[in-house]
Design a protein around this motif. Structure first.
Motif, PDB file in Angstrom:
ATOM      1  N   VAL A 103       0.768  -1.239   0.009  1.00  0.00           N
ATOM      2  CA  VAL A 103      -0.554  -0.313  -0.056  1.00  0.00           C
ATOM      3  C   VAL A 103       0.767   1.110   0.396  1.00  0.00           C
ATOM      4  N   ALA A 104       1.401   1.967  -0.970  1.00  0.00           N
ATOM      5  CA  ALA A 104       2.025   3.829  -1.111  1.00  0.00           C
ATOM      6  C   ALA A 104       0.905   4.456   0.287  1.00  0.00           C
ATOM      7  N   GLY A 105       1.979   5.502   0.343  1.00  0.00           N
ATOM      8  CA  GLY A 105       1.924   5.956   1.654  1.00  0.00           C
ATOM      9  C   GLY A 105       1.112   7.299   1.319  1.00  0.00           C
ATOM     10  N   TYR A 126      -2.012 -11.931  -1.869  1.00  0.00           N
ATOM     11  CA  TYR A 126      -1.043 -10.333  -1.756  1.00  0.00           C
ATOM     12  C   TYR A 126      -2.247  -9.172  -2.248  1.00  0.00           C
ATOM     13  N   SER A 127      -2.201  -7.861  -2.236  1.00  0.00           N
ATOM     14  CA  SER A 127      -3.135  -7.028  -2.727  1.00  0.00           C
ATOM     15  C   SER A 127      -1.880  -5.909  -2.654  1.00  0.00           C
ATOM     16  N   MET A 128      -2.011  -5.132  -3.204  1.00  0.00           N
ATOM     17  CA  MET A 128      -1.667  -3.434  -3.835  1.00  0.00           C
ATOM     18  C   MET A 128      -3.217  -2.795  -3.537  1.00  0.00           C
ATOM     19  N   SER A 129      -2.265  -1.399  -3.392  1.00  0.00           N
ATOM     20  CA  SER A 129      -3.145  -0.094  -3.754  1.00  0.00           C
ATOM     21  C   SER A 129      -2.611   1.560  -3.244  1.00  0.00           C
ATOM     22  N   ALA A 130      -3.669   1.735  -4.192  1.00  0.00           N
ATOM     23  CA  ALA A 130      -2.967   3.628  -3.478  1.00  0.00           C
ATOM     24  C   ALA A 130      -1.248   3.879  -3.939  1.00  0.00           C
ATOM     25  N   GLY A 131      -1.726   2.910  -5.915  1.00  0.00           N
ATOM     26  CA  GLY A 131      -0.329   3.898  -6.472  1.00  0.00           C
ATOM     27  C   GLY A 131       0.815   2.613  -6.298  1.00  0.00           C
ATOM     28  N   ALA A 132       0.879   1.347  -5.340  1.00  0.00           N
ATOM     29  CA  ALA A 132       1.683   0.773  -5.413  1.00  0.00           C
ATOM     30  C   ALA A 132       2.184   0.264  -6.847  1.00  0.00           C
ATOM     31  N   PHE A 170      -8.107 -10.419  -8.981  1.00  0.00           N
ATOM     32  CA  PHE A 170      -8.763  -9.692  -8.440  1.00  0.00           C
ATOM     33  C   PHE A 170      -8.430  -8.194  -9.369  1.00  0.00           C
ATOM     34  N   LEU A 171      -9.037  -7.524 -10.300  1.00  0.00           N
ATOM     35  CA  LEU A 171      -8.444  -6.084 -10.401  1.00  0.00           C
ATOM     36  C   LEU A 171      -9.591  -5.609 -10.443  1.00  0.00           C
ATOM     37  N   TYR A 172      -9.927  -4.287  -9.489  1.00  0.00           N
ATOM     38  CA  TYR A 172     -10.531  -3.534  -9.284  1.00  0.00           C
ATOM     39  C   TYR A 172     -10.824  -1.742  -9.422  1.00  0.00           C
ATOM     40  N   SER A 173      -9.362  -1.739  -9.676  1.00  0.00           N
ATOM     41  CA  SER A 173      -9.284  -0.147 -10.414  1.00  0.00           C
ATOM     42  C   SER A 173      -7.505  -0.263 -11.098  1.00  0.00           C
ATOM     43  N   GLY A 174      -7.098  -0.123 -11.431  1.00  0.00           N
ATOM     44  CA  GLY A 174      -6.096  -0.103 -11.724  1.00  0.00           C
ATOM     45  C   GLY A 174      -5.031  -0.369 -12.923  1.00  0.00           C
ATOM     46  N   THR A 175      -4.370  -1.007 -13.443  1.00  0.00           N
ATOM     47  CA  THR A 175      -3.606  -1.104 -14.156  1.00  0.00           C
ATOM     48  C   THR A 175      -3.430  -2.318 -14.188  1.00  0.00           C
ATOM     49  N   HIS A 176      -2.705  -3.584 -15.360  1.00  0.00           N
ATOM     50  CA  HIS A 176      -1.760  -4.475 -15.244  1.00  0.00           C
ATOM     51  C   HIS A 176      -1.992  -5.111 -17.133  1.00  0.00           C
TER      52      HIS A 176
END
Length: 181
Positions: A103-105, A126-132, A170-176
């Motif tokens: 999780v980006a700060g 594995y989860s990533m969010s907020a610009g990670a 799961f790609l809720y929002s963001g890019t891959h």
């Protein structure tokens, strides 16, 4: 430093730490953590974040800032929390309900990961969010209900993204950007 067994809660705030193996909470007696809020940690072999089977206690590595370079990070039931800094690992394996949270700060800090092989199995997540940001050569999500979740992050896969046998991506929002799925 050849092998480091962590049974308290030390923090690397600056400088350089070189270790062969970092075993956080390996005895399985309870919650143990290692924090990195700066500096450079180079681990030549394995970082092991474990938890006793069926236990609510787990060991944790918390990366808030600095650079972590590791040959291997194994998370069988433990936790890896990243809200800053850079993690460069050849292989990350998340199993037995282990968790990696990237999780980006809140102050615009970018969290980056460069991983050759990311393998998530056996209820790992594995989860990533907020610009990670995560760059992998290969990512595998399979066997035993593992999950990979992206909430406003970026996951780039240079070679193969394998989702099989109960794995969920799961790609809720963001890019891959995998080359092959």
């Amino acid at each position: 430093c050849n092998e480091v067994l962590i049974e308290a809660g030390p923090t690397l705030a600056g400088g350089v730490l070189v270790s062969s193996n970092l075993l956080v909470g390996i005895d399985g007696t309870g919650y143990v953590s290692f924090g990195q809020s700066g500096g450079i940690h180079t681990n030549l072999d394995t970082i092991l974040l474990s938890a006793p089977q069926g236990s609510n206690s787990a060991s944790m590595y918390s990366l808030a800032d600095g650079l972590l370079v590791a040959a291997r990070i194994d998370i069988p039931g433990g936790n890896f929390s990243q809200n800053g800094g850079t993690n460069q690992a050849r292989r990350i394996s998340i199993t037995r309900g282990g968790v990696y949270a990237n999780v980006a700060g809140s102050d615009g800090e970018i969290c980056t990961n460069h991983v050759d092989e990311l393998v998530i199995t056996d209820s790992g997540s594995y989860s990533m969010s907020a610009g990670a940001q995560l760059w992998t050569s290969n990512t595998t999500v399979q066997f035993g209900n593992p999950t990979f979740s992206v909430f406003l992050g970026h996951h780039d896969v240079a070679n193969t993204l394998l989702i099989d046998s109960g794995g969920k991506y799961f790609l809720y929002s963001g890019t891959h950007g995998p080359r092959v799925i």
